[in-house]
Design an enzyme around this catalytic site. Structure first.
Site, short mmCIF file in Angstrom:
data_model
loop_
_atom_site.label_atom_id
_atom_site.label_comp_id
_atom_site.label_asym_id
_atom_site.label_seq_id
_atom_site.Cartn_x
_atom_site.Cartn_y
_atom_site.Cartn_z
CB CYS A 117 13.93 4.68 -1.38
SG CYS A 117 13.08 3.84 -0.49
CB CYS A 149 13.10 3.14 -5.42
SG CYS A 149 11.85 4.21 -4.08
CE LYS A 178 6.03 2.02 -2.64
NZ LYS A 178 7.50 1.74 -2.21
NE ARG A 195 9.66 7.04 -2.87
CZ ARG A 195 10.90 7.45 -2.40
NH1 ARG A 195 11.76 7.75 -2.76
NH2 ARG A 195 11.17 7.44 -0.99
CE LYS A 203 4.03 1.24 0.45
NZ LYS A 203 5.30 1.03 0.48
#
Ligand code: PBG
Length: 325
Positions: free
Chosen positions: A120, A128, A193, A215, A246
């Site tokens: 990204c 990404c 994530k 995303r 994350k």
């Protein structure tokens, strides 16, 4: 019946310390470093006060400081000058991260150099992966991730951290590394994530906000928890050595579930928005920075994280040296 008195074990600092269950350690921390092209650049990042953009020639002093503070691991992010559709700066032999790895390894063989493997920062559209028909094409992207991973390995990275959330990327990267004789390089996978608003400051720092869409077709839905276990299980099966959750703060329950269900080290990414919130609130006089940061980092460890990636790493190391953490 006498009164049961848990307060007895809180009467003074020494006793509290004796029974303390969770302790922060500097060698559990990974410090993120942002590399830019050019010379003599050490610019403070306004969204992340206390963190800098470094050109390669300026990285030496920073690494020496980290070593002095006892921080043994860094994760590198590259901010290239040129971005284009296929993100070619990400897998060039002389790309910004590849140069950074070689430079850091020249300064210290011992510091663990981890690299973020993603596209990204390198694509002009900010996604990404490789775009086909307005969607990120998973399997095509894997081919590029292999090239990025191999180029980082060839430059001397110790550990790779794929953060793109494509299906099958851990297996593809593991295969690419093994086929090329890099079976000692480990993979720390961003397994769970989430598509999070807390990456806001980071995207400004590396200029990677998606130019269209978002995303959510590859990063996880913040509402899901079982799915995090499934993603983690897949990454472990594909060969991840360390798994990551994350962001950290809104996902402490996920960290705990992964800790209870799997037997691999867990990292948590205390992301840019979590850091920036404390910095901003402290600046406005709303809370005390040191105590808030220590409380936050402690909660991440208490939830079950073995490793914390944090922009507070240097501050925490200083606080630990001063005592009373
Ligand atoms: C790249 C990447 C991101 C972060 C780490 N690697 C941003 C994103 O997915 O948008 C975020 C880090 C932070 O916010 O501190 N894919």
């Amino acid at each position: 019946m006498h009164t049961i008195r848990p307060r007895r074990l809180r009467v003074n600092g020494q006793i509290r310390s004796l029974i303390r269950e969770t302790r922060l350690r500097v060698d559990d921390l990974i410090y993120p470093i942002f590399l830019v092209e050019g010379n003599k650049v050490k610019n403070e990042i306004s969204a992340l006060p206390g963190c800098y953009h470094f050109s390669i020639d300026m990285i030496g002093k920073e690494i020496e400081e980290l070593v002095k503070l006892g921080i043994n691991s860094v994760i590198l992010f590259g901010v290239p000058d040129k971005k284009e559709e296929l993100g070619s700066e990400a897998y060039k032999e002389n790309g910004i991260v590849q140069k950074g790895i070689r430079e850091i390894k020249k300064i210290s063989r011992d510091i663990v150099v981890i690299t973020d493997v993603c596209m990204c920062q390198y694509t002009d559209h900010g996604h990404c992966g490789i775009i086909e028909n307005k969607m990120v094409n998973n399997d095509l992207t894997l081919k590029y991730l292999r090239r990025i991973a191999l180029s980082h390995a060839e430059a001397g990275a110790d550990m790779l951290a794929p953060s793109d959330m494509m299906d099958g990327r851990v297996g593809a990267i593991r295969e690419e590394l093994d086929q090329n004789g890099f079976n000692n390089i480990s993979i720390m996978s961003y397994s769970a994530k989430y598509a999070s608003a807390f990456y806001g400051p980071f995207r400004g720092v590396v200029n990677s906000a998606p130019q269209f869409g978002d995303r959510r077709t590859y990063q996880m839905d913040p509402s899901n928890s079982d799915e995090a276990l499934r993603e983690t299980e897949l990454d472990i099966m594909e060969g991840a050595d360390i798994v990551m959750v994350k962001p950290a703060l809104s996902y402490l329950d996920i960290i705990r579930r992964i800790k209870d269900n799997f037997n691999v080290p867990i990292a948590a990414y205390n992301v840019s928005g979590e850091y920036a919130m404390i910095k901003a609130a402290a600046k406005m006089g709303l809370l005390e920075e040191k105590s808030a940061a220590i409380e936050m980092l402690t909660s991440i460890k208490r939830a079950g994280a073995d490793i914390i990636i944090t922009y507070f790493a240097k501050d925490l190391a200083r606080w630990v040296m001063e005592g009373n953490v």
